[in-house]
Design an enzyme around this catalytic site. Structure first.
Site, PDB file in Angstrom:
ATOM      1  N   ARG A 164       1.494   4.788   6.244  1.00  0.00           N
ATOM      2  CA  ARG A 164       2.097   3.468   6.010  1.00  0.00           C
ATOM      3  C   ARG A 164       3.614   3.595   5.921  1.00  0.00           C
ATOM      4  NH1 ARG A 164       0.416  -0.835   1.290  1.00  0.00           N
ATOM      5  NH2 ARG A 164       0.935   0.880  -0.129  1.00  0.00           N
ATOM      6  N   ASP A 446       1.284   0.354  -8.678  1.00  0.00           N
ATOM      7  CA  ASP A 446       2.318   0.605  -7.689  1.00  0.00           C
ATOM      8  C   ASP A 446       3.186  -0.642  -7.614  1.00  0.00           C
ATOM      9  OD1 ASP A 446       0.935  -1.250  -6.152  1.00  0.00           O
ATOM     10  OD2 ASP A 446       0.399   0.146  -4.561  1.00  0.00           O
TER      11      ASP A 446
END
Length: 528
Positions: A164, A446
């Protein structure tokens, strides 16, 4: 690195540590420069279009399915065949590009591993380039680590790698092309592709990516055009790159067919990126005084708007022969409390069982200790099958109204408000110290989950429905009074690092100021 070893017009203003020169080679940076010159103007246009749309949403416009792309939604088409290495993705583990995490994730028993240069990673210069070194070593299976008397190395059987890069909104400030910052996403993508694509193909896999924070099919088209040019530059057959798009914005939910269509030659499906999706709903309706969501813990995948989104994504993917991957269960094992651990594991089990029974082909976990549990739930439904893409859902009918049915609105508790403040300070402090993936209160936090915490507080202050259960209106003064109290609690559990003091100041500014910061990582990035 001397000036004459760099492509013309490209500057590196980050420190060149030993080993960095093996990643930041002339030819790799030349690809970065070419892609930047070709596509940076379009990135800027698309970011401007995002901002213009945000103004319209603030003024009361509601998202809807696009009339001009109706023919795509109603058309009979599918994505290109999914390569064998991406056919089986029942459990995907995610995590940052830190060396020990990389090895443990590959060895976790998951089918695939999304290594993250984005939300679970603080994108400081050292993390980004050492992350590329870790990827290069992992792809060649030479990665190892000696730490605390233990040796970490790859098992014989490892997960399939999916990378990613950063989203369109994030710059890479340490690299300039023609005097201007470049796209963090293009930088991450181009370096990984240049160094690893041919090696991955030779090993029976390929350059596979996850694309975050998409807001429209035009943003998907930009990625597709980048893929085509990059493949041509490196002599790779068209369609070699495969990418899964995270549907993690409310506006992208109205363009899922179109996003798959734009990437159909390079598509490997969609993922229900639930945490960013909740954040996006709060952000896009932040100016609606009547918008309100309950405590973060109460907004689950069974909430009406989340259920509609999850089922629409599933139906859309399978109609187009594309994988549908479920989102993250943020719960993690609780080693010192068996009773709480049983509750947490039951939550993960229920989450994966629901996805599997709905028809999803796989789902995410954030911790190696959850892989077997999640795998068990998918195998109960799939048996030995690698996926269930053949499971169509003609029974699912999702309207714009369903996607915008924002419930539950209550309860909002003082404990929930304090939780948001506490998590926000703790996560921001860790992020500033270089760690973008942090276990807090038995959840793996996160940037996406932290975004919910700070945006909820901002929105509760402004919503007429932003009241605690006892009737008190949530105000900026109430939040300011709680911040030092929650900062003290954070320091008790996390230590007294200076970054937590700074984090408390930033959290107060972000949650109480008149202007809403588009992403918390934007101002934070300027501090590292």
């Amino acid at each position: 690195m001397t000036k004459n070893t760099l492509p013309e017009g490209l500057q590196i203003i980050g420190e060149m540590k030993p080993g960095f020169e093996n990643i930041l080679t002339f030819d790799a940076l030349n690809l970065v420069a070419k892609l930047t010159r070709q596509f940076e103007p379009r990135r800027r246009e698309l970011l401007a279009a995002r901002a213009a749309r945000a103004v319209r949403l603030d003024a009361g416009e509601l998202p809807d399915f696009l009339p001009e792309t109706k023919h795509i939604r109603e058309g009979d088409w599918t994505v290109a065949p999914i390569p064998p290495a991406l056919q089986c993705r029942r459990v995907e583990i995610t995590g940052p590009v830190e060396r020990k995490m990389v090895i443990n994730a590959f060895n976790s028993g998951a089918d695939s591993y999304m290594t993250d240069f984005e939300d679970s990673n603080t994108p400081n210069w050292d993390n980004q380039i050492t992350g590329q070194i870790n990827m290069r070593d992992a792809v060649r299976r030479t990665i190892s680590l000696e730490q605390n008397g233990k040796t970490y190395k790859l098992n014989e059987k490892i997960a399939t790698l999916v990378v990613r890069p950063r989203g369109w909104h994030l710059d890479e400030k340490h690299v300039l092309v023609d005097g201007k910052r470049i796209s963090g996403g293009i930088f991450d993508f181009a370096l990984f592709l240049f160094h690893n694509a041919k090696e991955q193909i030779a090993r029976g896999a390929g350059p596979f990516f996850y694309l975050p924070k998409m807001e429209s099919h035009l943003e998907a088209r930009l990625w597709n055009d980048i893929f085509i040019m990059a493949q041509d530059e490196l002599g790779l057959p068209r369609g070699t790159i495969k990418a899964t798009v995270l549907i993690e914005t409310i506006v992208a939910a109205f363009e899922m067919d179109e996003i798959l269509y734009e990437l159909r030659e390079h598509s490997s499906g969609l993922n229900a990126g639930r945490w960013d999706y909740i954040f996006s709903c709060i952000k896009k309706f932040k100016s609606d005084k009547n918008f309100c969501l309950a405590d973060r813990a109460k907004v689950t995948m069974t909430a009406p708007f989340m259920r509609a989104y999850a089922l629409l994504l599933l139906k859309t993917c399978h109609k187009r022969n594309a994988p549908a991957i479920g989102g993250m269960a943020a719960l993690i094992p609780i080693k010192n409390d068996p009773e709480k651990n049983d509750i947490a594991m039951a939550g993960v089990r229920n989450d994966k069982a629901r996805d599997a029974n709905d028809g999803y082909d796989g789902g995410w976990v954030a911790h190696p200790g959850l892989v077997d549990l999640a795998m068990t739930e998918f195998k109960k439904v799939l048996g030995d099958a690698p996926n269930q893409m053949s499971k169509q859902r003609p029974d699912v009918e999702v309207s714009a109204k369903d996607l915008l049915n924002f419930q539950p609105e209550t309860p909002i508790t003082e404990a929930g408000l304090r939780y948001n403040i506490n998590v926000g300070i703790h996560y921001l402090g860790a992020w500033l110290a270089g760690n973008g993936c942090v276990p807090i209160h038995n959840l793996m936090e996160d940037a996406a989950t932290a975004e919910i915490s700070r945006s909820q507080v901002w929105q509760w202050i402004r919503s007429v429905k932003g009241k605690l259960e006892d009737g008190r209106k949530i105000t900026a003064d109430m939040v300011r009074a709680m911040i030092p109290e929650e900062l003290a609690k954070v320091k008790e559990t996390a230590g007294s690092g200076a970054t937590y003091d700074r984090a408390a100041v930033i959290f107060e500014e972000m949650s109480t100021s008149e202007n809403f910061a588009e992403f918390l990582t934007l101002p934070l990035y300027e501090e590292i």
